[in-house]
Design a protein around this motif. Structure first.
Motif, PDB file in Angstrom:
ATOM      1  N   ILE A  63      35.129  41.863  41.760  1.00  0.00           N
ATOM      2  CA  ILE A  63      34.460  41.960  43.064  1.00  0.00           C
ATOM      3  C   ILE A  63      34.722  43.328  43.688  1.00  0.00           C
ATOM      4  O   ILE A  63      33.811  44.001  44.182  1.00  0.00           O
ATOM      5  CB  ILE A  63      34.946  40.840  44.004  1.00  0.00           C
ATOM      6  CG1 ILE A  63      34.536  39.474  43.474  1.00  0.00           C
ATOM      7  CG2 ILE A  63      34.406  41.051  45.423  1.00  0.00           C
ATOM      8  CD1 ILE A  63      35.205  38.306  44.172  1.00  0.00           C
ATOM      9  N   GLU A  66      32.892  46.118  41.886  1.00  0.00           N
ATOM     10  CA  GLU A  66      31.460  46.074  42.207  1.00  0.00           C
ATOM     11  C   GLU A  66      31.186  46.762  43.537  1.00  0.00           C
ATOM     12  O   GLU A  66      30.243  47.554  43.669  1.00  0.00           O
ATOM     13  CB  GLU A  66      31.004  44.616  42.251  1.00  0.00           C
ATOM     14  CG  GLU A  66      29.505  44.422  42.297  1.00  0.00           C
ATOM     15  CD  GLU A  66      29.122  42.952  42.210  1.00  0.00           C
ATOM     16  OE1 GLU A  66      29.613  42.159  43.050  1.00  0.00           O
ATOM     17  OE2 GLU A  66      28.374  42.587  41.298  1.00  0.00           O
ATOM     18  N   HIS A  67      32.038  46.507  44.529  1.00  0.00           N
ATOM     19  CA  HIS A  67      31.886  47.181  45.823  1.00  0.00           C
ATOM     20  C   HIS A  67      32.145  48.680  45.682  1.00  0.00           C
ATOM     21  O   HIS A  67      31.440  49.504  46.288  1.00  0.00           O
ATOM     22  CB  HIS A  67      32.847  46.581  46.846  1.00  0.00           C
ATOM     23  CG  HIS A  67      32.418  45.240  47.371  1.00  0.00           C
ATOM     24  ND1 HIS A  67      31.227  45.046  48.025  1.00  0.00           N
ATOM     25  CD2 HIS A  67      33.038  44.021  47.346  1.00  0.00           C
ATOM     26  CE1 HIS A  67      31.118  43.765  48.393  1.00  0.00           C
ATOM     27  NE2 HIS A  67      32.204  43.132  47.975  1.00  0.00           N
ATOM     28  N   THR A 224      35.902  43.696  49.730  1.00  0.00           N
ATOM     29  CA  THR A 224      36.253  42.573  48.856  1.00  0.00           C
ATOM     30  C   THR A 224      36.595  41.336  49.669  1.00  0.00           C
ATOM     31  O   THR A 224      36.186  40.216  49.327  1.00  0.00           O
ATOM     32  CB  THR A 224      37.440  42.956  47.954  1.00  0.00           C
ATOM     33  OG1 THR A 224      37.053  44.029  47.101  1.00  0.00           O
ATOM     34  CG2 THR A 224      37.891  41.774  47.097  1.00  0.00           C
ATOM     35  N   GLN A 227      33.347  40.230  51.776  1.00  0.00           N
ATOM     36  CA  GLN A 227      32.306  39.588  50.975  1.00  0.00           C
ATOM     37  C   GLN A 227      32.818  39.316  49.570  1.00  0.00           C
ATOM     38  O   GLN A 227      32.594  40.099  48.652  1.00  0.00           O
ATOM     39  CB  GLN A 227      31.052  40.460  50.922  1.00  0.00           C
ATOM     40  CG  GLN A 227      29.863  39.769  50.261  1.00  0.00           C
ATOM     41  CD  GLN A 227      28.655  40.676  50.177  1.00  0.00           C
ATOM     42  OE1 GLN A 227      28.703  41.743  49.569  1.00  0.00           O
ATOM     43  NE2 GLN A 227      27.566  40.258  50.796  1.00  0.00           N
ATOM     44  N   ASN A 229      32.323  38.163  46.317  1.00  0.00           N
ATOM     45  CA  ASN A 229      31.124  37.787  45.558  1.00  0.00           C
ATOM     46  C   ASN A 229      31.460  36.970  44.320  1.00  0.00           C
ATOM     47  O   ASN A 229      31.240  37.412  43.197  1.00  0.00           O
ATOM     48  CB  ASN A 229      30.351  39.050  45.161  1.00  0.00           C
ATOM     49  CG  ASN A 229      29.812  39.792  46.363  1.00  0.00           C
ATOM     50  OD1 ASN A 229      29.393  39.176  47.332  1.00  0.00           O
ATOM     51  ND2 ASN A 229      29.828  41.110  46.306  1.00  0.00           N
ATOM     52  N   ARG A 233      27.765  31.204  45.267  1.00  0.00           N
ATOM     53  CA  ARG A 233      27.585  31.612  46.664  1.00  0.00           C
ATOM     54  C   ARG A 233      26.199  31.255  47.196  1.00  0.00           C
ATOM     55  O   ARG A 233      25.989  31.222  48.409  1.00  0.00           O
ATOM     56  CB  ARG A 233      27.827  33.119  46.800  1.00  0.00           C
ATOM     57  CG  ARG A 233      29.293  33.524  46.791  1.00  0.00           C
ATOM     58  CD  ARG A 233      29.443  35.026  46.752  1.00  0.00           C
ATOM     59  NE  ARG A 233      28.656  35.680  47.770  1.00  0.00           N
ATOM     60  CZ  ARG A 233      29.091  35.984  48.991  1.00  0.00           C
ATOM     61  NH1 ARG A 233      30.328  35.673  49.328  1.00  0.00           N
ATOM     62  NH2 ARG A 233      28.315  36.584  49.866  1.00  0.00           N
ATOM     63  N   ASN A 234      25.239  31.000  46.296  1.00  0.00           N
ATOM     64  CA  ASN A 234      23.879  30.692  46.771  1.00  0.00           C
ATOM     65  C   ASN A 234      23.833  29.395  47.563  1.00  0.00           C
ATOM     66  O   ASN A 234      22.993  29.238  48.462  1.00  0.00           O
ATOM     67  CB  ASN A 234      22.896  30.652  45.600  1.00  0.00           C
ATOM     68  CG  ASN A 234      23.283  29.638  44.548  1.00  0.00           C
ATOM     69  OD1 ASN A 234      24.438  29.286  44.420  1.00  0.00           O
ATOM     70  ND2 ASN A 234      22.302  29.177  43.777  1.00  0.00           N
ATOM     71  N   LEU A 237      28.390  29.325  50.038  1.00  0.00           N
ATOM     72  CA  LEU A 237      28.895  30.546  50.649  1.00  0.00           C
ATOM     73  C   LEU A 237      30.183  30.226  51.403  1.00  0.00           C
ATOM     74  O   LEU A 237      30.205  29.331  52.239  1.00  0.00           O
ATOM     75  CB  LEU A 237      27.865  31.123  51.608  1.00  0.00           C
ATOM     76  CG  LEU A 237      28.207  32.475  52.254  1.00  0.00           C
ATOM     77  CD1 LEU A 237      28.193  33.581  51.212  1.00  0.00           C
ATOM     78  CD2 LEU A 237      27.235  32.778  53.385  1.00  0.00           C
TER      79      LEU A 237
END
Length: 320
Positions: A63, A66-67, A224, A227, A229, A233-234, A237
């Motif tokens: 995560i 990715e950020h 991180t 958010q 990820n 999460r869809n 959340l």
């Protein structure tokens, strides 16, 4: 450098956070039942190991990386072709594709590592390992280290919920595990190693570039926790509703103290450790930034970005 500025040798975070109704890390499925990640922990005074919900350090690191990738692109930081694509091999992608990285003069590990550090921010901060075809193995340990996010015994609960995937004909029933509770989180950043080449005991990028990478890394840590990820999460959340802890910063060759919130008195002990280390090594060796909410955590990260400086280049003798 003004008195409000300080060099950052290392940085640690010890925090207690609350995530409600989440399914951030799953281990797979058993039949139609999704299984959440769990860990055994052993605490002093306990009769037996306790089995608690958690999120792996691998998940947190992914995560954060990715950020960092998004921040690096936005800030126009140096990235390899693999880094720009967020390829898991990073600089290894470039080497595998025979992209022009090294010259004929780059024959030893020191010169090759220097080129990699200059070329790719993500490879520098997140680490890499690649073996050249009929050549040397290039590797670098990550500057940032994550511990697993672990639920506090009796303060975390996992439940299973029935769902059905409806299609044109037969619905598919399945069960999803979601968790809520208080979690202990720890991480460590060896900031002095940003841009540092251990093969020639010097920095391969200048202080301005190291400052840019340090700031990007700190932002990625903030994002991180803002958010996370993870999985599902869809429809699940997470509800983040609490975050407290201590950020410690070391300004000399001394570890920034860290203690897991699995220990109830962790924050008091960290402040005591900071006092002791300051007495041993000089006033200001350890700086503590306490926070009791996500908003204050963001403010403390901002303060460290504004005041923190890369480890001084004149201090770049053998530090590993």
């Amino acid at each position: 450098m003004t008195n409000s500025h300080f060099p950052i040798y290392s940085l640690s975070i010890s925090g207690l956070l609350s995530w409600q109704i989440h399914a951030l890390n799953n281990e797979g499925n058993e039949g139609n039942q999704s299984l959440t990640r769990r860990f055994y922990i052993v605490q002093k005074g306990g009769n037996e190991p306790e089995y608690v919900n958690g999120i792996s350090g691998d998940m947190l690191k992914h995560i954060q990386a990715e950020h960092l990738h998004r921040i690096a692109l936005e800030s126009n930081l140096s990235l390899s072709a693999g880094g720009k694509q967020f390829n898991p091999d990073r600089i290894g992608y470039d080497i595998d594709k025979n992209l022009p990285i090294f010259t004929e003069k780059d024959t030893d590990l020191a010169s090759k590592t220097a080129k990699v550090l200059q070329l790719c921010t993500i490879s520098d901060l997140e680490g890499f390992m690649v073996t050249e075809k009929k050549g040397q193995t290039l590797k670098r340990e990550s500057v940032i280290e994550f511990g697993a996010v672990v639920g506090l015994p009796t303060y975390v609960k996992t439940q299973s919920y029935f769902h059905a995937k409806y299609g044109v004909e037969n619905p598919t029933p399945y069960n999803v595990q979601v968790s809520s509770g208080l979690y202990a989180t720890v991480l460590n950043v060896e900031a002095f190693r940003i841009g540092y080449n251990p093969h020639n005991f010097s920095y391969s990028i200048d202080a301005n570039q190291r400052k840019q990478r340090l700031d990007a890394l700190l932002k990625s840590i903030l994002y991180t926790y803002l958010q996370p990820n993870g999985a599902k999460r869809n429809t699940h959340l997470p509800h983040p509703d609490y975050f407290e802890g201590v950020i410690t910063v070391s300004t000399r060759r001394c570890p920034a103290p860290m203690l897991s919130p699995l220990e109830e008195s962790y924050n008091r002990q960290i402040l005591s450790l900071a006092d002791t280390l300051n007495n041993l090594n000089g006033e200001g060796t350890i700086r503590c930034f306490e926070f009791d909410s996500m908003a204050q955590f963001a403010e403390q990260i901002q303060a460290i970005i504004e005041q923190g400086q890369p480890w001084e280049s004149e201090n770049a003798e053998a530090v590993e």
